[in-house]
Scaffold this motif. Structure first.
Motif, mmCIF file in Angstrom:
data_model
loop_
_atom_site.group_PDB
_atom_site.id
_atom_site.type_symbol
_atom_site.label_atom_id
_atom_site.label_comp_id
_atom_site.label_asym_id
_atom_site.label_seq_id
_atom_site.Cartn_x
_atom_site.Cartn_y
_atom_site.Cartn_z
ATOM 1 N N MET A 1 5.800 -9.818 9.582
ATOM 2 C CA MET A 1 5.853 -11.086 8.854
ATOM 3 C C MET A 1 6.766 -10.899 7.649
ATOM 4 O O MET A 1 6.713 -9.892 6.966
ATOM 5 N N ASP A 2 7.598 -11.863 7.417
ATOM 6 C CA ASP A 2 8.529 -11.832 6.300
ATOM 7 C C ASP A 2 7.752 -11.717 4.984
ATOM 8 O O ASP A 2 6.751 -12.398 4.774
ATOM 9 N N ALA A 3 8.221 -10.866 4.084
ATOM 10 C CA ALA A 3 7.514 -10.608 2.825
ATOM 11 C C ALA A 3 7.377 -11.860 1.972
ATOM 12 O O ALA A 3 6.326 -12.100 1.379
ATOM 13 N N LEU A 4 8.411 -12.685 1.924
ATOM 14 C CA LEU A 4 8.354 -13.910 1.122
ATOM 15 C C LEU A 4 7.306 -14.874 1.661
ATOM 16 O O LEU A 4 6.526 -15.452 0.899
ATOM 17 N N VAL A 5 7.264 -15.042 2.977
ATOM 18 C CA VAL A 5 6.261 -15.908 3.599
ATOM 19 C C VAL A 5 4.861 -15.363 3.309
ATOM 20 O O VAL A 5 3.938 -16.119 2.992
ATOM 21 N N SER A 6 4.699 -14.052 3.389
ATOM 22 C CA SER A 6 3.405 -13.430 3.101
ATOM 23 C C SER A 6 2.971 -13.685 1.665
ATOM 24 O O SER A 6 1.814 -14.019 1.408
ATOM 25 N N ILE A 7 3.899 -13.559 0.741
ATOM 26 C CA ILE A 7 3.571 -13.770 -0.676
ATOM 27 C C ILE A 7 3.147 -15.218 -0.909
ATOM 28 O O ILE A 7 2.159 -15.491 -1.592
ATOM 29 N N VAL A 8 3.879 -16.157 -0.337
ATOM 30 C CA VAL A 8 3.536 -17.575 -0.491
ATOM 31 C C VAL A 8 2.172 -17.863 0.130
ATOM 32 O O VAL A 8 1.318 -18.528 -0.479
ATOM 33 N N LEU A 9 1.935 -17.345 1.328
ATOM 34 C CA LEU A 9 0.665 -17.568 2.011
ATOM 35 C C LEU A 9 -0.504 -16.947 1.236
ATOM 36 O O LEU A 9 -1.545 -17.592 1.042
ATOM 37 N N THR A 11 -0.616 -16.259 -1.976
ATOM 38 C CA THR A 11 -0.800 -16.999 -3.234
ATOM 39 C C THR A 11 -1.583 -18.290 -2.995
ATOM 40 O O THR A 11 -2.537 -18.593 -3.725
ATOM 41 N N ALA A 12 -1.218 -19.028 -1.956
ATOM 42 C CA ALA A 12 -1.909 -20.296 -1.663
ATOM 43 C C ALA A 12 -3.359 -20.065 -1.266
ATOM 44 O O ALA A 12 -4.261 -20.764 -1.749
ATOM 45 N N THR A 13 -3.599 -19.099 -0.392
ATOM 46 C CA THR A 13 -4.981 -18.874 0.055
ATOM 47 C C THR A 13 -5.831 -18.246 -1.045
ATOM 48 O O THR A 13 -7.022 -18.514 -1.126
ATOM 49 N N THR A 14 -5.229 -17.444 -1.917
ATOM 50 C CA THR A 14 -5.991 -16.886 -3.041
ATOM 51 C C THR A 14 -6.407 -17.996 -4.004
ATOM 52 O O THR A 14 -7.536 -18.027 -4.478
ATOM 53 N N ALA A 15 -5.495 -18.924 -4.267
ATOM 54 C CA ALA A 15 -5.839 -20.061 -5.142
ATOM 55 C C ALA A 15 -6.970 -20.879 -4.530
ATOM 56 O O ALA A 15 -7.916 -21.270 -5.227
ATOM 57 N N LEU A 115 -21.764 -22.318 1.976
ATOM 58 C CA LEU A 115 -20.622 -22.322 2.893
ATOM 59 C C LEU A 115 -19.295 -22.327 2.136
ATOM 60 O O LEU A 115 -18.336 -21.668 2.556
ATOM 61 N N TRP A 116 -19.220 -23.044 1.021
ATOM 62 C CA TRP A 116 -17.998 -23.025 0.208
ATOM 63 C C TRP A 116 -17.733 -21.603 -0.289
ATOM 64 O O TRP A 116 -16.588 -21.135 -0.282
ATOM 65 N N GLY A 117 -18.775 -20.931 -0.729
ATOM 66 C CA GLY A 117 -18.618 -19.551 -1.186
ATOM 67 C C GLY A 117 -18.176 -18.627 -0.067
ATOM 68 O O GLY A 117 -17.287 -17.783 -0.244
ATOM 69 N N LEU A 118 -18.771 -18.784 1.114
ATOM 70 C CA LEU A 118 -18.376 -17.960 2.260
ATOM 71 C C LEU A 118 -16.935 -18.246 2.678
ATOM 72 O O LEU A 118 -16.194 -17.329 3.049
ATOM 73 N N ALA A 119 -16.538 -19.504 2.605
ATOM 74 C CA ALA A 119 -15.146 -19.853 2.930
ATOM 75 C C ALA A 119 -14.193 -19.173 1.955
ATOM 76 O O ALA A 119 -13.141 -18.651 2.353
ATOM 77 N N GLY A 120 -14.569 -19.153 0.683
ATOM 78 C CA GLY A 120 -13.736 -18.476 -0.314
ATOM 79 C C GLY A 120 -13.622 -16.986 -0.038
ATOM 80 O O GLY A 120 -12.534 -16.403 -0.105
ATOM 81 N N LEU A 121 -14.739 -16.348 0.303
ATOM 82 C CA LEU A 121 -14.710 -14.917 0.625
ATOM 83 C C LEU A 121 -13.887 -14.646 1.882
ATOM 84 O O LEU A 121 -13.154 -13.657 1.956
ATOM 85 N N THR A 122 -13.992 -15.528 2.867
ATOM 86 C CA THR A 122 -13.208 -15.380 4.091
ATOM 87 C C THR A 122 -11.713 -15.449 3.789
ATOM 88 O O THR A 122 -10.926 -14.645 4.298
ATOM 89 N N LEU A 123 -11.333 -16.401 2.944
ATOM 90 C CA LEU A 123 -9.918 -16.512 2.575
ATOM 91 C C LEU A 123 -9.431 -15.259 1.859
ATOM 92 O O LEU A 123 -8.304 -14.811 2.074
ATOM 93 N N LEU A 124 -10.276 -14.680 1.013
ATOM 94 C CA LEU A 124 -9.888 -13.436 0.340
ATOM 95 C C LEU A 124 -9.710 -12.312 1.356
ATOM 96 O O LEU A 124 -8.812 -11.475 1.222
ATOM 97 N N GLY A 125 -10.547 -12.283 2.389
ATOM 98 C CA GLY A 125 -10.393 -11.301 3.455
ATOM 99 C C GLY A 125 -9.087 -11.484 4.208
ATOM 100 O O GLY A 125 -8.395 -10.508 4.539
ATOM 101 N N VAL A 126 -8.731 -12.735 4.482
ATOM 102 C CA VAL A 126 -7.453 -13.033 5.134
ATOM 103 C C VAL A 126 -6.302 -12.553 4.247
ATOM 104 O O VAL A 126 -5.338 -11.945 4.730
ATOM 105 N N ASP A 127 -6.421 -12.802 2.935
ATOM 106 C CA ASP A 127 -5.388 -12.343 2.009
ATOM 107 C C ASP A 127 -5.214 -10.837 2.066
ATOM 108 O O ASP A 127 -4.099 -10.318 2.099
ATOM 109 N N ALA A 128 -6.310 -10.121 2.067
ATOM 110 C CA ALA A 128 -6.241 -8.652 2.115
ATOM 111 C C ALA A 128 -5.577 -8.177 3.396
ATOM 112 O O ALA A 128 -4.765 -7.242 3.377
#
Length: 136
Positions: A1-9, A11-15, A115-128
């Protein structure tokens, strides 16, 4: 995956993850530490959600422990306003330092907040995972 696309993705999912975790934390803090009292629906304000669908937000009048009358709204509305009628009484919890923040018992769903909290944790896992793949 392109580094720039990864950084944008990432950043968005972390927010989004931080927003979801903050929302969940704020609700749980009110549930655990909020002052409980009875509030009365003064009126129901119609608004729209992020998709443009109608949502109904009750304005609740209540007295703080010090006897001050306040009006406040929960953070979220409901899609079907028929549950909320002016004059109805609800048990609420408010933050003593900021009574404009309320949680309505049996209206706001504790399950949804988890569920909102779990969704947030899931997104952080995707980010990692994305970061791990990008840094290889």
């Amino acid at each position: 995956m392109d580094a720039l696309v990864s950084i944008v993705l990432v950043t968005a999912t972390t927010a989004a993850a931080v927003h979801l975790l903050h929302r969940s934390w704020r609700s749980w803090r009110l549930i655990r530490h909020g002052v409980r009292t009875t509030g009365r629906v003064v009126h129901v304000r119609e608004d729209t959600d992020g998709d443009g669908d109608p949502t109904y937000i009750p304005v609740i009048a209540f007295h703080t422990a010090e006897g001050t009358e306040r009006e406040a709204e929960p953070t979220d509305g409901v899609p079907n306003g028929h549950l909320l009628r002016p004059g109805q009484e609800w048990q609420i919890r408010y933050h003593p330092a900021s009574p404009s923040k309320i949680y309505i018992d049996n209206y706001d769903s504790r399950v949804i907040e988890v569920l909102w909290g779990l969704a947030g944790l899931t997104l952080l896992g995707v980010d990692a995972t994305i970061l791990g793949q990008t840094l290889r």
